[in-house]
Design a protein around this motif. Structure first.
Motif, PDB file in Angstrom:
ATOM      1  N   VAL A  45      55.835  52.265  74.671  1.00  0.00           N
ATOM      2  CA  VAL A  45      54.479  51.771  74.940  1.00  0.00           C
ATOM      3  C   VAL A  45      54.074  52.064  76.385  1.00  0.00           C
ATOM      4  N   LEU A  46      54.974  51.827  77.339  1.00  0.00           N
ATOM      5  CA  LEU A  46      54.628  52.078  78.742  1.00  0.00           C
ATOM      6  C   LEU A  46      54.392  53.562  79.006  1.00  0.00           C
ATOM      7  N   ASP A  47      55.189  54.423  78.381  1.00  0.00           N
ATOM      8  CA  ASP A  47      54.962  55.868  78.537  1.00  0.00           C
ATOM      9  C   ASP A  47      53.586  56.247  77.999  1.00  0.00           C
ATOM     10  N   ARG A  48      53.243  55.687  76.858  1.00  0.00           N
ATOM     11  CA  ARG A  48      51.946  55.998  76.247  1.00  0.00           C
ATOM     12  C   ARG A  48      50.784  55.481  77.106  1.00  0.00           C
ATOM     13  N   LEU A  49      50.904  54.251  77.605  1.00  0.00           N
ATOM     14  CA  LEU A  49      49.862  53.688  78.469  1.00  0.00           C
ATOM     15  C   LEU A  49      49.704  54.517  79.749  1.00  0.00           C
ATOM     16  N   ASN A  51      50.392  57.751  80.057  1.00  0.00           N
ATOM     17  CA  ASN A  51      49.753  59.019  79.666  1.00  0.00           C
ATOM     18  C   ASN A  51      48.258  58.851  79.449  1.00  0.00           C
ATOM     19  N   GLU A  52      47.856  57.674  78.997  1.00  0.00           N
ATOM     20  CA  GLU A  52      46.438  57.400  78.749  1.00  0.00           C
ATOM     21  C   GLU A  52      45.711  56.948  80.025  1.00  0.00           C
ATOM     22  N   GLY A  53      46.456  56.791  81.116  1.00  0.00           N
ATOM     23  CA  GLY A  53      45.847  56.371  82.377  1.00  0.00           C
ATOM     24  C   GLY A  53      45.560  54.881  82.461  1.00  0.00           C
TER      25      GLY A  53
END
Length: 155
Positions: A45-49, A51-53
Motif C-alpha cells: 500500500v505504501l509503495d502504491r501511495l 507512486n501515486e504521489g
C-alpha cells in the motif's frame, strides 16, 4: 478495533493518517501495524501511495524541518530528531540544505527574543546563553560568533 486485513482497509487507514499530517515511511508503517495490518500489505500500500504521489517522505522532511525551525530549533536538533525517526541520513541532509532557511538569522532571532539582545557580560552568563542555544540545536561555532557580536555571515 478489527485488524486491517485488505489492501483497501490499509489504504483507507493510511489515507486517514496522511490527511492529518505528513508522515515518514517508518512512522506510517508502525502506526498501520499497530492497527493490525500485515507487513506485506503495508509495504504494498505504501509503495502504491508513493507512486501515486499521495505519500512522500521528502514532503514529510520538508514540512518537519520548516515546522521545527518555526518552533525555534536549529539544524543539529532537527537532524537528530529526524534520525530518531529512522529517516535516511542522506535525505535528512538534503532536506536541511534545501530548506532555504538562514540558520544564522534564526539563531539571532531566538537569541534576541530569549535574551533581549544582551550580550553576556561574564563567563557565567556566556555559558548560560551558550547552553540554551546549544540545546536548541545550533553549532558551537555559530553560537560563538553570535555571542562575540558577529551577527553577519552566520551561514
Amino acid at each position: 478495533m478489527p485488524g486491517l486485513d485488505s489492501p483497501a482497509a490499509v489504504r483507507r487507514a493510511a489515507m486517514d493518517l496522511l490527511a492529518r499530517r505528513e508522515h515518514g515511511r517508518v512512522e506510517l508503517a508502525r502506526k498501520l501495524a499497530r492497527r493490525g495490518a500485515s507487513a506485506e500489505l503495508i509495504e504494498t500500500v505504501l509503495d502504491r501511495l508513493a507512486n501515486e504521489g499521495l505519500f512522500s517522505e521528502s514532503r514529510y522532511l520538508e514540512a518537519f524541518v520548516a515546522s521545527r525551525a518555526r518552533a525555534g530549533y536549529g539544524p543539529l536538533r532537527i537532524r537528530e530528531e529526524l534520525a530518531q525517526r529512522s529517516l535516511p541520513r542522506q535525505a535528512i541532509e538534503q532536506a536541511l540544505r534545501e530548506s532555504g532557511l538562514d540558520w544564522g538569522e534564526l539563531l539571532a532571532d531566538i537569541w534576541r527574543r530569549k535574551f533581549a539582545g544582551r550580550l553576556p557580560e561574564d563567563a557565567r552568563e556566556h555559558a548560560r546563553q551558550s547552553r540554551f542555544l546549544g540545546y536548541r540545536g545550533f553549532s558551537p561555532e555559530m553560537i560563538g560568533r553570535l555571542l562575540r557580536g558577529g551577527l553577519s555571515d552566520d551561514r
